[in-house]
Structures are given as structure tokens and as C-alpha cells.
Design a protein around this motif. Structure first.
Motif, PDB file in Angstrom:
ATOM      1  N   UNK A 147      47.767  40.209  36.395  1.00 38.00           N
ATOM      2  CA  UNK A 147      49.108  40.185  36.068  1.00 38.00           C
ATOM      3  C   UNK A 147      49.199  40.586  37.800  1.00 38.00           C
ATOM      4  N   UNK A 148      48.803  41.364  38.320  1.00 39.77           N
ATOM      5  CA  UNK A 148      49.063  40.827  39.814  1.00 39.77           C
ATOM      6  C   UNK A 148      49.099  40.181  40.672  1.00 39.77           C
ATOM      7  N   UNK A 149      48.574  39.090  39.905  1.00 47.14           N
ATOM      8  CA  UNK A 149      48.612  38.145  40.818  1.00 47.14           C
ATOM      9  C   UNK A 149      50.002  37.386  40.483  1.00 47.14           C
ATOM     10  N   UNK A 150      50.952  37.281  39.791  1.00 45.26           N
ATOM     11  CA  UNK A 150      52.149  36.565  39.202  1.00 45.26           C
ATOM     12  C   UNK A 150      52.905  37.394  40.412  1.00 45.26           C
ATOM     13  N   UNK A 151      52.490  38.350  40.325  1.00 49.41           N
ATOM     14  CA  UNK A 151      53.793  39.604  41.636  1.00 49.41           C
ATOM     15  C   UNK A 151      53.224  39.225  43.265  1.00 49.41           C
ATOM     16  N   UNK A 152      52.072  38.389  43.343  1.00 50.42           N
ATOM     17  CA  UNK A 152      51.615  37.871  44.405  1.00 50.42           C
ATOM     18  C   UNK A 152      51.420  39.419  45.237  1.00 50.42           C
ATOM     19  N   UNK A 153      50.819  39.848  44.691  1.00 52.27           N
ATOM     20  CA  UNK A 153      49.502  41.018  44.753  1.00 52.27           C
ATOM     21  C   UNK A 153      48.038  40.123  45.098  1.00 52.27           C
ATOM     22  N   UNK A 154      47.757  41.203  45.889  1.00 48.08           N
ATOM     23  CA  UNK A 154      45.722  40.838  46.596  1.00 48.08           C
ATOM     24  C   UNK A 154      45.229  41.355  46.314  1.00 48.08           C
ATOM     25  N   UNK A 155      44.108  40.776  45.208  1.00 48.32           N
ATOM     26  CA  UNK A 155      43.026  41.974  44.320  1.00 48.32           C
ATOM     27  C   UNK A 155      41.582  41.664  44.895  1.00 48.32           C
ATOM     28  N   UNK A 156      41.036  43.056  45.655  1.00 44.79           N
ATOM     29  CA  UNK A 156      39.961  43.615  46.023  1.00 44.79           C
ATOM     30  C   UNK A 156      39.036  44.576  44.894  1.00 44.79           C
ATOM     31  N   UNK A 157      38.284  43.492  44.369  1.00 37.73           N
ATOM     32  CA  UNK A 157      37.785  44.095  42.797  1.00 37.73           C
ATOM     33  C   UNK A 157      36.894  44.619  43.360  1.00 37.73           C
ATOM     34  N   UNK A 158      35.957  45.929  42.447  1.00 41.11           N
ATOM     35  CA  UNK A 158      34.852  46.706  42.730  1.00 41.11           C
ATOM     36  C   UNK A 158      33.928  46.250  41.497  1.00 41.11           C
ATOM     37  N   UNK A 159      32.232  45.631  42.081  1.00 40.62           N
ATOM     38  CA  UNK A 159      31.741  46.163  40.534  1.00 40.62           C
ATOM     39  C   UNK A 159      30.916  46.353  40.472  1.00 40.62           C
ATOM     40  N   UNK A 179      34.676  52.212  50.501  1.00 35.48           N
ATOM     41  CA  UNK A 179      35.355  51.511  51.845  1.00 35.48           C
ATOM     42  C   UNK A 179      36.896  50.816  51.423  1.00 35.48           C
ATOM     43  N   UNK A 180      36.847  50.690  49.578  1.00 32.49           N
ATOM     44  CA  UNK A 180      37.443  50.105  49.415  1.00 32.49           C
ATOM     45  C   UNK A 180      39.228  51.305  49.843  1.00 32.49           C
ATOM     46  N   UNK A 181      39.067  51.850  49.791  1.00 37.62           N
ATOM     47  CA  UNK A 181      40.045  52.646  49.721  1.00 37.62           C
ATOM     48  C   UNK A 181      41.293  53.011  51.090  1.00 37.62           C
ATOM     49  N   UNK A 182      39.999  52.135  52.664  1.00 36.41           N
ATOM     50  CA  UNK A 182      40.502  52.270  53.495  1.00 36.41           C
ATOM     51  C   UNK A 182      41.008  50.811  53.779  1.00 36.41           C
ATOM     52  N   UNK A 183      41.338  50.251  52.641  1.00 30.56           N
ATOM     53  CA  UNK A 183      41.579  48.775  53.201  1.00 30.56           C
ATOM     54  C   UNK A 183      42.351  48.019  52.462  1.00 30.56           C
ATOM     55  N   UNK A 184      42.804  48.932  51.246  1.00 29.93           N
ATOM     56  CA  UNK A 184      44.207  48.628  50.441  1.00 29.93           C
ATOM     57  C   UNK A 184      44.931  49.247  50.673  1.00 29.93           C
TER      58      UNK A 184
END
Lengths: 307, 307
Positions: A147-159, A179-184
Motif C-alpha cells: 500500500x505504501x509502495x503504491x504511493x511512492x513511500x519508502x518503508x523502513x521495517x523493524x522486526x 534509531x528509527x524515529x530520527x530517520x523517518x
């Protein structure tokens, strides 16, 4: 290939009939069937299953009642599958709706009663090129990626493992989540509620977000520190929050989140009963297809672990 | 392959520098360049172009000013391209945000100040499996298709010729547009404003929609009969409307659309200036890539037709 005979209980729902055919099976009476799709509670489940039945598909994601009733233990040679994951896309769609509504400033638009184009020019954003963290890349998180890809967003996943998630530009292990909060640009919380994830989003994490960042929570209320979030929303240090789950839940009358203009609250209704049947039918079709092909089934229940 | 030298004017914007490289070109001073990307108005355009320049990419979608200034006529051997279509995805994202917000009942959620889960269970819908008409399968309509597909919606496209639109389950020719309203769950209007499309969505068409249907307009206000829409919204014969364009526009203070709870009005801000540069950069990257490969360029200007 001859269609595989599959029974349907307690009654022959047309949506599920269609799903069985779609998956490469055909409806059959129980006595002739190799599998059973059971779309009801345990109390009406037959006492005996014909020996030909090798697999039973249940309707719910949680199956505690089935264990409590002793039904799964009574059929040790049968493979059982739940509906876990079947509703992931439904919840992901809700998260996506909340995020898009935030980025496009819809709450503020809804409050407006006069044409303020110039002002809104500076408020309307886009997900195109935006970096979106998905914290918890389980079923919901993974369903959100296309869904995010369909509008051109860039995903950073955390697992948990940090093993790369398909479709994510970057995957971080859970121990690096801070670390993720400052980068998205935006954050979607879709991780399970455990002792380790309690207040995973607290004041220090929220402080790393920007004044146009939206925080979406479709997991459990306890993952976000509500007081810290309310402070950030009041001070406009973040753009806003879209919450399908809250802490406390239900959110009590008079709680500030009800009236903050940059909060969208939905009362844990991202997967309403009325929209479940078609999602479950898709799950059934996929599992029938896998059963026919002799592949591993989705959401297989572990009789020892009890889920 | 040696990168193709491309100039950038009037100044070397980093986003466009990166786009040129992404497309397989490299920045070069005008005298050495084979093409020019011009990100400003005609008044600062150089009087002469080096003979090596074969292609000029302009920044705006409408290029009347360039014809008026006589610049295009002055360079008959140069291929000119506009930014037409570059912002289609941005507007499509806005339409999608409005539709998702409607289907997920976000306006009503935003108005709520108490936890009414049971009530909302019956109000929250899904786009999964929903049939969505896109009236006008130009740039915006086509950009919307993958977004709708990502959430499992089924697209019914309406275009002039009826020639099948890729990604649409069905395509109808414009002369059959009236048939579409009774066959879909939601309608997105993205057609150009002409004499033939005025009030394309009027009382008879709206009457074919259902009580949970959303009507989205991101094209021009004149395509929808505002009075008929207001009546339908008041009587709740449709679910709601999301309008980025209105008739009249600007929508005057006190107009019923401002306060109807099932209308989302955005003041023609679906493509705000601040989000245009990255979209234009993508357009430039694509055209550089096509130029390098010797392929047909996007949005080529016809010097005779004047657009």
C-alpha cells in the motif's frame, strides 16, 4: 487436475463455496471430503470426523476455545489452521487510511468552514518519497508495505531479527528500534504487545519525530506512552496521531485525545465484523490452493504450543 | 554508456541534478549540453540556445506563456516537453486519501467524543473487493489504479474510446458513463472539464449510487451538479463526498457543503507547490532516460497545436 473434495460447515456459505473452488477444490459432503472449512464456534463442531478429513480450517484467529473444548487434542492426526493473518490487510488498510488522512491534513480540512487554499498549501503533504517506519513486520506490517509502495513511500521495517523484509528499503532489528524515529517521516506501530514493547513509543522516541510526522497505532494501546503523546500533540511537536487502539481502552469520556485537533481516534474498529467474511474467504482460497499443491498451510496451529 | 550531457537552468537545483544522473545523464554547461532542463518562467529564458541543444524540458504543465512569448516558434528544430502529467500521482494520492477516509468513516470518527465501537462497526467499510469507477482515465486516473489495486479494490474505468485501460477490470466508453453508477460502490471523477462533461454527475447518476457510496472529485467542479449532490448528502442517499474542486469555486462562506458532516472539502490543494519539486524531478528522470535511449519523450509539446 481433479478438484480436491472439501466440506463446509456448519452450513454452505456461498462466499466460502466460491473460495474453495477458487483455490482448486470443490464442495463435497463431509463423508467424501479430504478437508473441512468450519465457519463457526467449537460448540457446534461434530463429535467425530471421517478419517478422510486431513485438514480443518477454523474461522477465528485466536483458538483458545478450541483447545479448552479438547477438540484439537481429540484429532491428533488432523492438521488444524486458524484465521490468523486473514485480517491483516484489513487492519493495514485502516492504518494506511489514518496515515494518508494525516499527511493530507484531512482533520484540519474537515474543521474548516471557509476557503483557505494558501494556508492549506503549506499543510498538505505527500507520502511520495516519504520515509515510513513500520514497527513490527508481522502480517499487518507486511500487508501495509505494498500500500505504501503504491504511493511512492519508502518503508523502513523493524522486526525481531533484523532480517530484511521484502519491499522494505531497510530493516532494523528490534533492539535498534530507537534509531528509527530520527530517520523517518512517519511511524506505524504494528508490533505485538509484550513486556518488552510496552511504551516502545515514549517521550524520547516522540522527541525524535518532526513537526509534520504522524504516528499511527493499530497494534495495542500499551505500546505508546499516552501522556507523552498528548503532550507532543498539544505542543504540535509532531503532526498528529491516528490511533485505533488506546491506553486506557476504551478511551474514557473527557480524555484530551477526544478533542485534540491533530488526533484521529477510531475505537478499535479497524477490522469490523461485517468486513471479515470476504477476508476470511481469501484466506480459505489461499489455504485450499496450498492444500491442493501439498504446500505448507498458512496459520497452522501447533497442538503442543496451544495456538 | 557515456552519460549524456544535460544543462540545467536558471540555476543548478540539486534535486534536478540528481534526477538527471538518475536518468542516465550528467550535468554539463549549456555550451556542451545536448538538452536543457529549465525550471523557471519564460522571462529569464536565454535568447539563444547552442545548436547542440536538441531538447528543452519545461517546468509547468500549461505552456501558453511560452507560446505567447514566441520562444517555442524561435526554436523550430528543438523538441519541447512540458510537465504535463508530472503531478498526476500527487493528485491521485489526494483522491485516494479522500476515498479511504470516507470508506473508513474518518469524518464521523473525528466528530466523536466517546468510545462507540459497536456503532462504528457498522460504519467502517473497506476498499477490499469494492468496485471503484474512475471517470477519466488520463494521467490522474491511471495513477490511481495501482493505489486502488494495493488495497484490493476493483477498478471500472471510463475513457473516451472504451479501449481497455491496463489494470482496470472493465473499461467503458464515455458515451456509456451513465451505466457505471449503478454498477460500482464508489466513483472518482478525474475527467477534463468540457461542455460534454458538465454535470456529468447529476441527480440521475447520484440516484444510482448506494447509501455507502462515496463520490470523489479531483477534476473540476463543473463536472458535478452541486445542488443535486447537496440534496443527496443531506438525505444520506449516498455515503459522502470528497471534493478538491467545487462549483462555485472558491466555495463561498456559508455554503452547505462546508458543514455537511459527510462532505470533505479540500480547497483545490491536492497538488500544493511544496510537493511539486520531487514529482517534477521524477518526470525529468524519466524523460532523461527516454532521451538517452532515443525513445519518445513524455508530454511533448506540439508547436502547431500550441500545447
Amino acid at each position: 487436475m481433479t478438484p480436491v473434495p472439501i466440506a463446509l460447515g456448519p452450513h454452505a456459505d456461498p462466499l466460502l463455496m466460491e473460495a474453495i473452488v477458487r483455490g482448486g477444490g470443490e464442495w463435497a459432503p463431509m463423508a467424501d471430503a479430504r478437508a473441512l472449512v468450519w465457519a463457526a464456534e467449537p460448540d457446534r463442531f461434530p463429535d467425530d470426523l471421517p478419517e478422510s478429513i486431513r485438514w480443518v480450517q477454523l474461522y477465528s484467529a485466536g483458538v483458545e476455545d478450541w483447545f479448552t473444548a479438547g477438540i484439537i487434542a481429540r484429532h491428533p492426526d488432523v492438521v488444524w489452521t486458524s484465521a490468523a493473518g486473514a485480517f491483516a490487510a484489513t487492519v493495514a488498510e485502516h492504518a494506511f487510511a489514518l496515515l494518508l488522512a494525516g499527511v493530507r491534513a484531512l482533520p484540519e480540512h474537515l474543521a474548516a468552514t471557509t476557503w483557505r487554499q494558501r494556508e492549506f498549501f503549506d499543510k498538505v503533504g505527500t507520502l511520495r518519497g516519504a520515509r515510513v517506519a513500520i514497527i513490527g513486520a508481522g502480517g499487518i506490517g507486511r500487508a501495509l508495505i505494498p500500500m505504501l509502495a503504491s504511493v511512492g513511500a519508502i518503508v523502513v521495517a523493524v522486526n525481531r531479527s533484523g532480517r530484511p523484509v521484502p519491499g522494505a528499503a531497510e530493516t532494523l532489528a528490534a533492539d535498534r528500534v530507537d534509531e528509527v524515529f530520527g530517520r523517518v517521516d512517519h511511524v506505524v506501530v504494528a508490533a505485538p504487545a509484550t513486556a518488552a514493547t510496552r511504551h516502545l513509543v515514549g517521550a524520547p522516541q516522540i522527541a525524535e519525530l518532526g513537526p509534520r510526522s504522524w504516528l499511527i497505532n493499530v497494534a495495542r494501546g500499551s505500546l505508546v506512552d499516552t501522556d507523552a503523546l498528548v503532550t507532543a500533540l498539544r505542543d504540535n511537536t509532531i503532526g498528529g496521531a491516528g490511533l485505533d487502539v488506546t491506553d486506557p481502552e476504551p478511551l474514557p469520556d473527557g480524555h484530551p485525545l477526544w478533542t485534540l485537533p491533530n488526533a484521529i481516534i477510531t475505537p478499535h474498529d479497524s477490522n469490523p465484523p461485517a468486513v471479515r467474511p470476504p477476508a476470511f474467504a481469501d484466506h480459505v482460497a489461499t489455504n485450499v490452493q496450498r492444500f491442493v499443491a501439498g504446500e505448507e498451510l498458512l496459520a497452522r496451529i501447533d497442538p503442543v504450543a496451544g495456538y
